[in-house]
Design a protein around this motif. Structure first.
Motif, PDB file in Angstrom:
ATOM      1  N   ARG A 173      -5.642 -66.785 -47.773  1.00 51.45           N
ATOM      2  CA  ARG A 173      -6.283 -65.473 -47.701  1.00 51.45           C
ATOM      3  C   ARG A 173      -5.414 -64.399 -48.334  1.00 51.45           C
ATOM      4  O   ARG A 173      -5.918 -63.476 -48.960  1.00 51.45           O
ATOM      5  CB  ARG A 173      -6.552 -65.091 -46.245  1.00 51.45           C
ATOM      6  CG  ARG A 173      -7.934 -65.468 -45.743  1.00 51.45           C
ATOM      7  CD  ARG A 173      -8.152 -66.940 -45.703  1.00 51.45           C
ATOM      8  NE  ARG A 173      -9.512 -67.296 -45.317  1.00 51.45           N
ATOM      9  CZ  ARG A 173      -9.981 -68.531 -45.351  1.00 51.45           C
ATOM     10  NH1 ARG A 173      -9.200 -69.532 -45.750  1.00 51.45           N
ATOM     11  NH2 ARG A 173     -11.215 -68.800 -45.000  1.00 51.45           N
ATOM     12  N   ASN A 174      -4.111 -64.488 -48.142  1.00 53.71           N
ATOM     13  CA  ASN A 174      -3.189 -63.504 -48.702  1.00 53.71           C
ATOM     14  C   ASN A 174      -2.720 -63.996 -50.063  1.00 53.71           C
ATOM     15  O   ASN A 174      -1.885 -64.900 -50.149  1.00 53.71           O
ATOM     16  CB  ASN A 174      -1.995 -63.308 -47.757  1.00 53.71           C
ATOM     17  CG  ASN A 174      -2.412 -62.725 -46.435  1.00 53.71           C
ATOM     18  OD1 ASN A 174      -2.844 -61.585 -46.358  1.00 53.71           O
ATOM     19  ND2 ASN A 174      -2.308 -63.509 -45.371  1.00 53.71           N
ATOM     20  N   SER A 220       3.694 -63.281 -49.133  1.00 59.40           N
ATOM     21  CA  SER A 220       2.555 -64.191 -49.260  1.00 59.40           C
ATOM     22  C   SER A 220       2.816 -65.283 -50.291  1.00 59.40           C
ATOM     23  O   SER A 220       2.131 -66.309 -50.301  1.00 59.40           O
ATOM     24  CB  SER A 220       1.288 -63.417 -49.653  1.00 59.40           C
ATOM     25  OG  SER A 220       1.389 -62.921 -50.976  1.00 59.40           O
ATOM     26  N   PHE A 221       3.811 -65.060 -51.158  1.00 60.54           N
ATOM     27  CA  PHE A 221       4.013 -66.005 -52.257  1.00 60.54           C
ATOM     28  C   PHE A 221       5.339 -66.755 -52.191  1.00 60.54           C
ATOM     29  O   PHE A 221       5.472 -67.821 -52.772  1.00 60.54           O
ATOM     30  CB  PHE A 221       3.915 -65.264 -53.601  1.00 60.54           C
ATOM     31  CG  PHE A 221       3.701 -66.185 -54.764  1.00 60.54           C
ATOM     32  CD1 PHE A 221       2.436 -66.676 -55.049  1.00 60.54           C
ATOM     33  CD2 PHE A 221       4.764 -66.579 -55.554  1.00 60.54           C
ATOM     34  CE1 PHE A 221       2.242 -67.547 -56.107  1.00 60.54           C
ATOM     35  CE2 PHE A 221       4.576 -67.444 -56.617  1.00 60.54           C
ATOM     36  CZ  PHE A 221       3.306 -67.924 -56.894  1.00 60.54           C
ATOM     37  N   THR A 222       6.339 -66.215 -51.504  1.00 64.65           N
ATOM     38  CA  THR A 222       7.650 -66.845 -51.504  1.00 64.65           C
ATOM     39  C   THR A 222       8.328 -66.718 -50.140  1.00 64.65           C
ATOM     40  O   THR A 222       8.045 -65.787 -49.385  1.00 64.65           O
ATOM     41  CB  THR A 222       8.560 -66.218 -52.574  1.00 64.65           C
ATOM     42  OG1 THR A 222       9.875 -66.770 -52.478  1.00 64.65           O
ATOM     43  CG2 THR A 222       8.675 -64.718 -52.395  1.00 64.65           C
ATOM     44  N   VAL A 280      11.748 -59.562 -40.458  1.00 58.01           N
ATOM     45  CA  VAL A 280      11.325 -60.432 -41.557  1.00 58.01           C
ATOM     46  C   VAL A 280      10.596 -61.653 -41.011  1.00 58.01           C
ATOM     47  O   VAL A 280       9.516 -62.031 -41.493  1.00 58.01           O
ATOM     48  CB  VAL A 280      12.542 -60.863 -42.404  1.00 58.01           C
ATOM     49  CG1 VAL A 280      12.138 -61.928 -43.424  1.00 58.01           C
ATOM     50  CG2 VAL A 280      13.139 -59.662 -43.117  1.00 58.01           C
ATOM     51  N   ILE A 281      11.185 -62.277 -39.990  1.00 60.46           N
ATOM     52  CA  ILE A 281      10.553 -63.463 -39.387  1.00 60.46           C
ATOM     53  C   ILE A 281       9.208 -63.099 -38.767  1.00 60.46           C
ATOM     54  O   ILE A 281       8.216 -63.829 -38.898  1.00 60.46           O
ATOM     55  CB  ILE A 281      11.494 -64.076 -38.322  1.00 60.46           C
ATOM     56  CG1 ILE A 281      12.755 -64.608 -38.995  1.00 60.46           C
ATOM     57  CG2 ILE A 281      10.783 -65.197 -37.563  1.00 60.46           C
ATOM     58  CD1 ILE A 281      13.858 -64.995 -38.036  1.00 60.46           C
ATOM     59  N   ALA A 286       3.222 -63.078 -38.700  1.00 56.11           N
ATOM     60  CA  ALA A 286       1.955 -62.348 -38.844  1.00 56.11           C
ATOM     61  C   ALA A 286       1.121 -62.943 -39.969  1.00 56.11           C
ATOM     62  O   ALA A 286      -0.112 -63.054 -39.858  1.00 56.11           O
ATOM     63  CB  ALA A 286       2.237 -60.869 -39.113  1.00 56.11           C
ATOM     64  N   ARG A 287       1.770 -63.337 -41.073  1.00 52.71           N
ATOM     65  CA  ARG A 287       1.058 -63.961 -42.183  1.00 52.71           C
ATOM     66  C   ARG A 287       0.428 -65.289 -41.741  1.00 52.71           C
ATOM     67  O   ARG A 287      -0.713 -65.601 -42.092  1.00 52.71           O
ATOM     68  CB  ARG A 287       2.019 -64.217 -43.349  1.00 52.71           C
ATOM     69  CG  ARG A 287       2.408 -62.964 -44.092  1.00 52.71           C
ATOM     70  CD  ARG A 287       1.242 -62.477 -44.885  1.00 52.71           C
ATOM     71  NE  ARG A 287       1.556 -61.239 -45.590  1.00 52.71           N
ATOM     72  CZ  ARG A 287       0.707 -60.304 -45.841  1.00 52.71           C
ATOM     73  NH1 ARG A 287      -0.543 -60.401 -45.421  1.00 52.71           N
ATOM     74  NH2 ARG A 287       1.037 -59.218 -46.508  1.00 52.71           N
TER      75      ARG A 287
END
Length: 316
Positions: A173-174, A220-222, A280-281, A286-287
Protein backbone atom coordinates in the motif's frame (compact mmCIF):
# COMPACT_ATOMS: atom_id res chain seq x y z
CA UNK A 1 0.68 4.24 -33.95
CA UNK A 2 0.19 2.93 -30.42
CA UNK A 3 -1.99 4.78 -27.92
CA UNK A 4 -0.13 6.86 -25.31
CA UNK A 5 -1.77 7.50 -21.92
CA UNK A 6 -0.81 10.68 -20.06
CA UNK A 7 -1.38 10.35 -16.29
CA UNK A 8 -1.78 13.68 -14.49
CA UNK A 9 -2.13 13.63 -10.67
CA UNK A 10 -3.98 16.82 -9.74
CA UNK A 11 -4.68 18.43 -6.38
CA UNK A 12 -6.46 21.81 -6.31
CA UNK A 13 -5.29 22.57 -9.86
CA UNK A 14 -8.45 24.09 -11.36
CA UNK A 15 -6.41 26.95 -12.84
CA UNK A 16 -4.15 24.53 -14.72
CA UNK A 17 -6.51 21.89 -16.12
CA UNK A 18 -7.61 23.63 -19.34
CA UNK A 19 -4.16 25.06 -20.06
CA UNK A 20 -2.45 21.70 -19.51
CA UNK A 21 -4.92 19.86 -21.74
CA UNK A 22 -4.46 22.47 -24.49
CA UNK A 23 -0.65 22.31 -24.33
CA UNK A 24 -0.63 18.52 -24.45
CA UNK A 25 -3.09 18.49 -27.34
CA UNK A 26 -0.92 20.90 -29.31
CA UNK A 27 2.29 18.92 -28.73
CA UNK A 28 0.87 15.42 -29.22
CA UNK A 29 -1.25 16.21 -32.26
CA UNK A 30 1.73 18.04 -33.74
CA UNK A 31 3.80 14.88 -33.29
CA UNK A 32 0.94 12.71 -34.66
CA UNK A 33 0.77 10.63 -31.44
CA UNK A 34 -2.63 9.09 -30.50
CA UNK A 35 -3.26 9.79 -26.85
CA UNK A 36 -5.61 9.90 -23.88
CA UNK A 37 -5.38 12.27 -20.93
CA UNK A 38 -6.16 10.80 -17.53
CA UNK A 39 -6.54 13.45 -14.84
CA UNK A 40 -6.60 12.05 -11.30
CA UNK A 41 -8.08 14.59 -8.88
CA UNK A 42 -6.64 13.63 -5.49
CA UNK A 43 -9.58 14.74 -3.37
CA UNK A 44 -9.33 18.33 -4.64
CA UNK A 45 -11.32 20.89 -2.65
CA UNK A 46 -11.70 23.39 -5.46
CA UNK A 47 -13.31 22.96 -8.91
CA UNK A 48 -10.57 20.75 -10.35
CA UNK A 49 -12.91 17.85 -11.11
CA UNK A 50 -15.58 20.14 -12.55
CA UNK A 51 -12.98 21.57 -14.95
CA UNK A 52 -12.02 18.05 -15.98
CA UNK A 53 -15.69 17.19 -16.52
CA UNK A 54 -16.11 20.11 -18.92
CA UNK A 55 -13.13 19.01 -20.98
CA UNK A 56 -14.20 15.36 -21.04
CA UNK A 57 -17.55 16.37 -22.58
CA UNK A 58 -15.76 18.30 -25.33
CA UNK A 59 -13.05 15.70 -26.00
CA UNK A 60 -13.55 11.93 -25.56
CA UNK A 61 -9.78 11.51 -25.19
CA UNK A 62 -9.94 13.18 -21.77
CA UNK A 63 -10.99 11.22 -18.70
CA UNK A 64 -11.00 12.26 -15.08
CA UNK A 65 -11.55 10.60 -11.73
CA UNK A 66 -12.05 12.11 -8.31
CA UNK A 67 -10.90 10.45 -5.08
CA UNK A 68 -13.26 10.48 -2.12
CA UNK A 69 -10.54 12.32 -0.16
CA UNK A 70 -6.87 13.18 -0.44
CA UNK A 71 -4.91 9.92 -0.62
CA UNK A 72 -1.61 11.39 -1.83
CA UNK A 73 0.30 11.64 -5.08
CA UNK A 74 1.51 8.03 -5.00
CA UNK A 75 -2.08 6.76 -4.86
CA UNK A 76 -3.04 9.08 -7.72
CA UNK A 77 -0.20 7.75 -9.88
CA UNK A 78 -1.14 4.13 -9.26
CA UNK A 79 -4.81 4.84 -9.96
CA UNK A 80 -3.74 6.26 -13.30
CA UNK A 81 -1.59 3.21 -14.04
CA UNK A 82 -4.52 0.90 -13.37
CA UNK A 83 -6.99 2.86 -15.49
CA UNK A 84 -4.73 3.76 -18.41
CA UNK A 85 -5.59 2.05 -21.70
CA UNK A 86 -2.46 2.92 -23.66
CA UNK A 87 0.36 0.64 -24.79
CA UNK A 88 2.58 2.96 -22.77
CA UNK A 89 2.05 5.86 -20.40
CA UNK A 90 3.72 9.06 -19.30
CA UNK A 91 3.38 10.27 -15.72
CA UNK A 92 3.77 14.02 -15.33
CA UNK A 93 2.76 16.91 -13.08
CA UNK A 94 -0.39 18.83 -13.92
CA UNK A 95 1.29 22.22 -13.44
CA UNK A 96 3.45 21.81 -16.59
CA UNK A 97 6.73 22.00 -14.68
CA UNK A 98 7.39 18.80 -16.61
CA UNK A 99 7.59 20.14 -20.20
CA UNK A 100 5.21 18.42 -22.67
CA UNK A 101 7.71 19.08 -25.49
CA UNK A 102 9.88 16.24 -24.14
CA UNK A 103 7.12 13.63 -24.56
CA UNK A 104 7.58 13.03 -28.33
CA UNK A 105 11.25 12.21 -27.68
CA UNK A 106 10.23 9.79 -24.91
CA UNK A 107 7.69 8.18 -27.24
CA UNK A 108 10.31 7.84 -30.00
CA UNK A 109 12.73 6.10 -27.63
CA UNK A 110 9.96 3.77 -26.46
CA UNK A 111 9.26 2.78 -30.07
CA UNK A 112 12.94 1.95 -30.40
CA UNK A 113 12.47 -0.72 -27.74
CA UNK A 114 13.10 0.90 -24.35
CA UNK A 115 10.63 -0.08 -21.63
CA UNK A 116 11.32 2.89 -19.35
CA UNK A 117 12.31 6.40 -20.35
CA UNK A 118 13.38 8.34 -17.26
CA UNK A 119 13.08 12.12 -17.18
CA UNK A 120 16.22 13.53 -15.56
CA UNK A 121 16.42 17.14 -14.40
CA UNK A 122 19.20 19.19 -15.98
CA UNK A 123 18.56 21.71 -13.20
CA UNK A 124 16.30 21.87 -10.14
CA UNK A 125 14.49 25.06 -11.14
CA UNK A 126 13.86 27.75 -8.51
CA UNK A 127 14.13 25.56 -5.41
CA UNK A 128 15.41 27.12 -2.20
CA UNK A 129 18.87 26.26 -0.89
CA UNK A 130 17.36 24.37 2.08
CA UNK A 131 15.09 22.39 -0.25
CA UNK A 132 18.08 21.47 -2.46
CA UNK A 133 20.10 20.36 0.58
CA UNK A 134 17.42 18.01 1.93
CA UNK A 135 16.65 16.73 -1.58
CA UNK A 136 20.32 15.87 -2.11
CA UNK A 137 20.51 14.10 1.27
CA UNK A 138 17.33 12.10 0.62
CA UNK A 139 18.18 11.06 -2.93
CA UNK A 140 21.79 10.42 -1.95
CA UNK A 141 20.51 7.87 0.59
CA UNK A 142 18.13 6.31 -1.93
CA UNK A 143 20.92 6.16 -4.54
CA UNK A 144 23.07 4.15 -2.14
CA UNK A 145 20.23 1.75 -1.45
CA UNK A 146 19.28 1.38 -5.13
CA UNK A 147 22.91 1.31 -6.37
CA UNK A 148 21.75 3.90 -8.96
CA UNK A 149 21.96 7.69 -9.15
CA UNK A 150 18.50 9.02 -8.25
CA UNK A 151 19.52 12.58 -7.34
CA UNK A 152 18.09 14.22 -10.46
CA UNK A 153 15.23 11.81 -11.17
CA UNK A 154 11.55 12.71 -11.01
CA UNK A 155 8.08 11.23 -11.49
CA UNK A 156 8.24 12.42 -15.11
CA UNK A 157 8.78 9.19 -17.04
CA UNK A 158 7.39 6.92 -19.73
CA UNK A 159 6.54 3.28 -18.95
CA UNK A 160 5.78 0.40 -21.28
CA UNK A 161 2.59 -1.59 -20.68
CA UNK A 162 4.66 -4.48 -19.25
CA UNK A 163 6.16 -2.22 -16.59
CA UNK A 164 2.75 -0.74 -15.79
CA UNK A 165 1.35 -4.23 -15.18
CA UNK A 166 4.26 -5.19 -12.93
CA UNK A 167 3.78 -2.09 -10.76
CA UNK A 168 -0.01 -2.39 -10.49
CA UNK A 169 0.30 -6.03 -9.42
CA UNK A 170 2.33 -5.06 -6.35
CA UNK A 171 0.31 -5.65 -3.19
CA UNK A 172 2.03 -3.08 -0.98
CA UNK A 173 0.00 0.00 0.00
CA UNK A 174 2.85 2.39 0.80
CA UNK A 175 4.63 2.84 -2.51
CA UNK A 176 7.47 5.00 -3.85
CA UNK A 177 6.83 5.21 -7.58
CA UNK A 178 10.08 7.00 -8.42
CA UNK A 179 12.20 4.21 -6.92
CA UNK A 180 9.97 1.31 -7.95
CA UNK A 181 10.65 1.95 -11.62
CA UNK A 182 14.36 1.40 -10.87
CA UNK A 183 13.56 -1.68 -8.81
CA UNK A 184 11.44 -3.20 -11.59
CA UNK A 185 14.41 -3.36 -13.94
CA UNK A 186 13.64 -3.60 -17.69
CA UNK A 187 15.56 -1.72 -20.36
CA UNK A 188 15.74 1.99 -19.67
CA UNK A 189 17.20 5.22 -20.98
CA UNK A 190 17.17 8.82 -19.75
CA UNK A 191 16.22 12.13 -21.31
CA UNK A 192 17.10 15.45 -19.72
CA UNK A 193 14.72 18.36 -19.25
CA UNK A 194 14.63 21.74 -17.58
CA UNK A 195 12.12 22.22 -14.78
CA UNK A 196 9.64 24.83 -15.97
CA UNK A 197 8.33 27.70 -13.88
CA UNK A 198 4.76 27.29 -12.67
CA UNK A 199 2.67 29.91 -14.47
CA UNK A 200 -0.75 29.27 -12.89
CA UNK A 201 -1.74 28.39 -9.33
CA UNK A 202 0.57 27.73 -6.39
CA UNK A 203 2.58 24.74 -5.28
CA UNK A 204 0.67 22.48 -2.88
CA UNK A 205 3.85 21.24 -1.23
CA UNK A 206 4.92 22.81 2.07
CA UNK A 207 8.38 22.25 3.50
CA UNK A 208 7.03 19.98 6.25
CA UNK A 209 4.93 18.17 3.65
CA UNK A 210 8.09 17.41 1.67
CA UNK A 211 9.83 16.18 4.84
CA UNK A 212 6.91 13.83 5.60
CA UNK A 213 6.94 12.66 1.98
CA UNK A 214 10.66 11.89 2.19
CA UNK A 215 10.34 10.03 5.51
CA UNK A 216 7.34 8.05 4.27
CA UNK A 217 9.04 7.01 1.04
CA UNK A 218 12.32 6.14 2.75
CA UNK A 219 10.69 3.85 5.28
CA UNK A 220 8.34 2.31 2.71
CA UNK A 221 11.19 1.33 0.40
CA UNK A 222 14.27 0.64 2.52
CA UNK A 223 15.31 -0.57 5.99
CA UNK A 224 18.38 1.72 5.96
CA UNK A 225 17.17 3.82 8.97
CA UNK A 226 16.87 0.63 11.04
CA UNK A 227 20.36 -0.41 10.00
CA UNK A 228 21.63 3.06 10.95
CA UNK A 229 20.15 2.58 14.44
CA UNK A 230 22.05 -0.72 14.75
CA UNK A 231 25.33 0.82 13.58
CA UNK A 232 24.92 3.80 15.92
CA UNK A 233 24.25 1.42 18.81
CA UNK A 234 27.45 -0.49 18.06
CA UNK A 235 29.44 2.75 17.97
CA UNK A 236 28.05 3.79 21.36
CA UNK A 237 28.83 0.37 22.85
CA UNK A 238 32.42 0.66 21.65
CA UNK A 239 32.65 4.20 23.04
CA UNK A 240 31.19 3.00 26.36
CA UNK A 241 33.81 0.25 26.64
CA UNK A 242 36.63 2.73 25.99
CA UNK A 243 35.22 5.29 28.41
CA UNK A 244 34.60 2.59 31.04
CA UNK A 245 38.18 1.38 30.76
CA UNK A 246 39.46 4.93 31.11
CA UNK A 247 37.25 5.57 34.15
CA UNK A 248 38.45 2.38 35.90
CA UNK A 249 42.07 3.23 35.14
CA UNK A 250 41.66 6.72 36.65
CA UNK A 251 39.90 5.23 39.67
CA UNK A 252 42.62 2.69 40.49
CA UNK A 253 45.40 5.22 39.91
CA UNK A 254 43.60 7.71 42.18
CA UNK A 255 43.25 10.26 39.35
CA UNK A 256 39.45 10.22 39.17
CA UNK A 257 37.89 13.67 38.82
CA UNK A 258 35.00 14.52 41.09
CA UNK A 259 31.70 15.64 39.62
CA UNK A 260 28.89 14.29 37.53
CA UNK A 261 29.18 16.39 34.33
CA UNK A 262 30.37 13.45 32.22
CA UNK A 263 27.71 11.16 33.66
CA UNK A 264 24.92 13.66 33.01
CA UNK A 265 26.08 14.27 29.44
CA UNK A 266 26.25 10.54 28.74
CA UNK A 267 22.76 10.01 30.14
CA UNK A 268 21.37 12.80 27.97
CA UNK A 269 23.12 11.55 24.81
CA UNK A 270 22.22 7.90 25.32
CA UNK A 271 18.66 8.79 26.37
CA UNK A 272 18.19 10.93 23.26
CA UNK A 273 19.59 8.17 21.06
CA UNK A 274 17.24 5.61 22.62
CA UNK A 275 14.21 7.82 22.08
CA UNK A 276 15.22 8.47 18.46
CA UNK A 277 15.76 4.75 17.90
CA UNK A 278 12.35 3.94 19.39
CA UNK A 279 10.80 6.53 17.08
CA UNK A 280 12.38 4.95 13.98
CA UNK A 281 11.30 1.46 15.06
CA UNK A 282 7.82 2.77 15.88
CA UNK A 283 7.53 4.26 12.40
CA UNK A 284 8.30 0.90 10.83
CA UNK A 285 5.79 -0.82 13.12
CA UNK A 286 3.19 1.73 11.95
CA UNK A 287 4.04 0.83 8.34
CA UNK A 288 3.55 -2.86 9.11
CA UNK A 289 0.21 -2.06 10.78
CA UNK A 290 -0.97 -0.14 7.69
CA UNK A 291 0.06 -2.94 5.34
CA UNK A 292 -1.56 -5.67 7.45
CA UNK A 293 -4.92 -3.90 7.41
CA UNK A 294 -4.96 -4.30 3.63
CA UNK A 295 -7.09 -1.24 2.90
CA UNK A 296 -7.20 -0.02 -0.73
CA UNK A 297 -4.71 2.61 -1.86
CA UNK A 298 -7.55 4.93 -2.87
CA UNK A 299 -11.32 5.22 -3.28
CA UNK A 300 -12.79 6.62 -6.50
CA UNK A 301 -15.85 8.78 -5.84
CA UNK A 302 -16.45 10.09 -9.37
CA UNK A 303 -15.44 9.02 -12.87
CA UNK A 304 -16.21 11.06 -15.99
CA UNK A 305 -16.26 7.92 -18.17
CA UNK A 306 -18.87 6.18 -16.03
CA UNK A 307 -20.91 9.37 -15.79
CA UNK A 308 -20.88 9.65 -19.59
CA UNK A 309 -21.91 6.00 -20.00
CA UNK A 310 -24.74 6.47 -17.51
CA UNK A 311 -25.93 9.58 -19.36
CA UNK A 312 -25.93 7.69 -22.67
CA UNK A 313 -28.07 4.93 -21.18
CA UNK A 314 -30.59 7.43 -19.86
CA UNK A 315 -30.90 9.13 -23.25
CA UNK A 316 -31.45 5.88 -25.18
Amino acid sequence: MALLSIILPSYNEEANIANTAARLKEVLEGADIPYELLFVSDGSRDNTYEEIQKLSVEDHRIRGIQFSRNFGKEAAIFAGLQLAKGSCCVVMDCDLQHPPEVIPEMYRLWRQGYDIVEGVKSDRGQESGLHRFFANVFYGLMSRVMKMDMRDTSDFKLLDRRVMEVLTELTERNTFFRALTFWAGFSSITVSYEVQKRTLGESKWSFMGLIRYAVSNTTSFTTAPLQMVTVTGMVFILASVILGAQTLFNYFTHNAVEGFTTVILLILIVGGLLMLSMGVIGHYIARIYEEVKGRPRYIIAKDTLKEEQLHEKKTE
